[in-house]
Structures are given as C-alpha cells and as structure tokens.
Design an enzyme around this catalytic site. Structure first.
Site, mmCIF file in Angstrom:
data_model
loop_
_atom_site.group_PDB
_atom_site.id
_atom_site.type_symbol
_atom_site.label_atom_id
_atom_site.label_comp_id
_atom_site.label_asym_id
_atom_site.label_seq_id
_atom_site.Cartn_x
_atom_site.Cartn_y
_atom_site.Cartn_z
ATOM 1 N N GLY A 225 -1.169 -11.523 -13.632
ATOM 2 C CA GLY A 225 -0.171 -10.403 -13.292
ATOM 3 C C GLY A 225 0.016 -9.364 -14.234
ATOM 4 N N GLY A 261 -6.565 -10.652 -13.583
ATOM 5 C CA GLY A 261 -7.460 -9.995 -12.655
ATOM 6 C C GLY A 261 -7.650 -8.861 -12.798
ATOM 7 N N ARG A 298 -6.086 -0.726 -0.112
ATOM 8 C CA ARG A 298 -4.677 -0.877 -0.907
ATOM 9 C C ARG A 298 -3.793 0.586 -0.522
ATOM 10 N NH1 ARG A 298 -3.739 -0.219 -5.640
ATOM 11 N NH2 ARG A 298 -2.112 -1.934 -5.821
ATOM 12 N N TYR A 302 -0.447 -1.338 1.223
ATOM 13 C CA TYR A 302 0.649 -1.240 0.164
ATOM 14 C C TYR A 302 1.071 0.050 0.016
ATOM 15 C CZ TYR A 302 -1.446 -5.677 -1.697
ATOM 16 O OH TYR A 302 -2.232 -6.901 -1.729
ATOM 17 N N CYS A 327 -10.805 4.702 13.327
ATOM 18 C CA CYS A 327 -9.912 4.708 14.440
ATOM 19 C C CYS A 327 -8.392 4.175 14.049
ATOM 20 C CB CYS A 327 -10.623 4.258 15.665
ATOM 21 S SG CYS A 327 -9.542 4.933 17.284
ATOM 22 N N TYR A 356 -9.148 -5.506 -6.226
ATOM 23 C CA TYR A 356 -8.631 -5.643 -4.937
ATOM 24 C C TYR A 356 -9.174 -4.278 -4.140
ATOM 25 C CZ TYR A 356 -5.799 -9.159 -7.245
ATOM 26 O OH TYR A 356 -5.326 -9.984 -8.009
#
Length: 401
Positions: A225, A261, A298, A302, A327, A356
């Site tokens: 994290g 990660g 992303r 987000y 589309c 990601y």
C-alpha cells in the site's frame, strides 16, 4: 532518458513501457529499509503481472503476493521460490485452495471463518497440513480513496480481532492446519504513516496474546500500500515506514513480510498513445488518441490523475479533454487540462502507468490489448506482443452453428 518516440516507432502504439532499473531501485530501497530484521519482500503480482516483471523481482530475491491461483502459477512459472508465495483473496474456490495446498506455497491467507473451515476440510481430504495466515481487519482509516481502502469494518476484507482469536484457536487444534502467519493491509496508495503504525500496533498486540496461548506466529505480514507520486503527494520514506513497523514489534521474533505492488512498479511505467485528430464541439476541445479506457482504466474508474506529456514543440496551449475511441463517455485519460495544439501522429506519454495499467486492461469494443516493452541498462525488448483479432476470438466456439 527514455526515447519514447523511438519506441513508439519501433513497437507502434498503444504501448506500455517499463523501466526495469527503476524496479530494481524500488525493491532494494524497501529491502534495505528492513535490513535490521528477517524480511521477505513479496511483490504484489496484481499490480503488474507480466511474467518478465515477476521474474525480474524473483531474480532480486522477491517473493510474491497472489490473489488468484492464476497469479500463483505465474509466480512459480517466473521462478519465485514457492516458500515465498502467499495466496490471498476474499473468495477462493475449493479447486484453488486444493491446488495451493498441493503446490506447497508458504501460506494461504484466510479472510473468514467459513474459508478457514473449507481450507481445513480440503487439507484433511488431501491428507496434508495447510500453512495459513489470517487477515486481521484492524478497523483503521487509511486516509485513501474509498475504492482502495481495505482496513475498515465496512470493507469486505479480513476479520476483526476477536474473530481472529477464535480462528487461531480453531487452527491450532486442527490436525490439518498450521497457523504460521498473521496479515493486515489497510489500503492502497497510502501517504500517511500513523494509520500504518496504529494498525501494526494492534496486530502486534494480538500476536503477543496468541503467543501466550502457544500459537506461534512466525510471519508478520504488513501488506503493501505504500503510495507513489502521481502529482504532488507527500510520500512515506521506506526507512520511516520500516521504523514505524519495527517500533511495534519489540519482543517478537517474527519474519516481516511486505507486499508492495504500486510502490515497486508504478512510476517505472509509461503508457504511449498517438493523436488521431482533434475535434471541437462548441467551446469544448477534444484530443482523440488511439489508446482508450480498455488500455488504462484508472482515470475512468477512480478519476485518477496521471501526468500527461505531449511530445511536440507547439507553443499554442489551451484546455482539452484527452479521449479515446471507445463508445463510452467515461473513455478519457484527462479532462480540462492545458495541452499544446496537436497534429495527427503526435505522441502522448501518460506517466505513472506501471501499476494497475495493463493488468486491468480489457478487450472491450473488441480492441486488442497493447504490447509491453522492457527497458534495462539502455536496451529495449518486447516482453508481450500486441494482441491480434485472432487472439481475441481464439476461445470462442460454435459461432458458425
């Protein structure tokens, strides 16, 4: 300095580019931060699961944090030591649990009482002992995006302290379970240290209480994290991160497992896309590119910020939306940002795309996924070829019936 124009010309666009030297620096920074203790850096495969990326970390000594049996297989195929592989995830199928036990990985990270009982039953059927850890939810607000927060009771992950105690007692009494670890992970893209320290303290105190009843926890898994800089974030230094964790572990002889990660790969990756043309609707300017939300979701998912760089010398700058061909109104990389006037073929570089990015890509609108290229010591090599239409339909059957 990476020559993005050369790479786009050689490999075409859309294209992912990864700097393996950056990956090495990030791994070493974190490993060195924990050098005072026994530790395993277990790369979170979900961030970027390309086999060449995993193998690069395996060659550095990394383990692997996996959230599907497919990721476990990737890690093993890429050369990760089986005793450095953790299998996590809320919803594991029986066949996945069975295969993980048979592959004799370090441990299965259990997320509920129901799952613990399934692991116990499957291990019994196999006549084996399954090494497990239990994911504890310390109910600490990680101060991050709600979609990537995982350590509160309202999130689906882990169990509370009292439930965890009962699960450890059950595991200790079982002939088919060996509770060797404990795990917590409060969220992703963390930029504040205190929530991490608080969570570690809560879980370390649980370990002490477990030791008092002869549950010998050997692995203290602090999850991942650690945040990276997308724009102007204040980041946690690896040394400060390690010291905060270590300050909670006095008197405990445990191996620390860290599962980074994004920290490892995020800022070592770029997404390259070419301008197709510009379009103006009223006073709204759109720069239409050949990459799309299926390649890098992303921003759409987000509303995430990625630095965008247009590689031309035009001084005429105005606000524009950078959008793709899909589309959907949600198909954008940025909205209302200042960019120079572009021409067809101009290259756009989207930064911080190593984590990601490709792993969350899809074939929506029957779009082949991008190629991936590694840069190491100044040399480039293709590590995943661009998909073809034939690749996309290879699994479809009976369509002529």
């Amino acid at each position: 300095m990476i020559d993005f124009k050369y790479l786009a010309q050689k490999y075409d666009t859309p294209l992912y580019v990864y700097d393996f030297n950056h990956f090495t620096q990030q791994y070493n920074a974190l490993k060195n931060a924990f050098k005072a203790r026994k530790s395993i850096i277990a790369y979170a495969v979900k961030a970027n699961s390309n086999l060449s990326v995993i193998r690069h970390f395996a060659n550095l000594g990394s383990g692997a944090d996996c959230v599907s049996i497919g990721e476990v297989k990737r890690a093993l195929l890429a050369g990760v030591d089986k005793y450095k592989i953790i299998f996590s995830g809320v919803g594991k199928r029986d066949d996945e649990i069975k295969e993980a036990i048979q592959k004799d990985i370090l441990m299965i990270n259990v997320e509920s009482e129901a799952e613990l009982k399934r692991v116990d039953a499957i291990a019994k059927e196999l006549g084996k002992v399954a090494r497990i850890s239990i994911r504890v939810n310390p109910n600490i607000d990680p101060k991050t995006h709600p979609y990537i927060s995982t350590g509160l009771h309202e999130n689906k992950f882990g169990v509370d302290i009292e439930t965890a105690k009962g699960m450890y007692i059950f595991a200790k009494k079982s002939e088919n379970l060996n509770p060797v670890g404990i795990h917590f992970h409060i969220g992703s893209q963390l930029t504040e240290l205190e929530p991490i320290r608080e969570a570690s303290e809560i879980v370390a105190n649980l370990v002490r209480s477990l030791k008092a009843i002869n549950v010998d926890i050997k692995f203290f898994d602090i999850g991942g994290g650690l945040g990276i800089k997308y724009k102007d974030e204040e980041l946690i230094k690896p040394y400060d991160y390690a010291q905060a964790i270590l300050s909670t572990l006095s008197g405990l002889d445990v191996t620390i497992i860290c599962e980074p990660g994004r920290f490892m790969v995020g800022n070592g990756g770029w997404f390259l896309t070419k301008v197709l043309y510009e379009k103006v609707n009223g006073d709204k300017r759109f720069v239409i590119v050949d990459g799309a939300m299926n390649d890098l979701i992303r921003p759409s998912l987000y509303n995430a910020y990625h630095k965008i760089e247009v590689l031309n010398d035009n001084k005429e700058i105005s606000k524009a939306n950078i959008v793709g061909p899909i589309c959907e109104s949600g198909d954008f990389f940025a909205k209302d940002i200042d960019v120079p006037k572009t021409n067809p073929g101009d290259l756009i570089v989207i930064h911080s795309a190593g984590a990601y990015g490709f792993t969350m890509a899809s074939n929506y609108n029957t779009r082949p996924r991008a190629a991936e290229v590694a840069i190491e010591d100044g040399n480039d090599r293709l590590i995943r070829r661009r998909e073809t239409f034939e690749d996309l339909i290879a699994c479809e059957v009976d369509y002529l019936v």
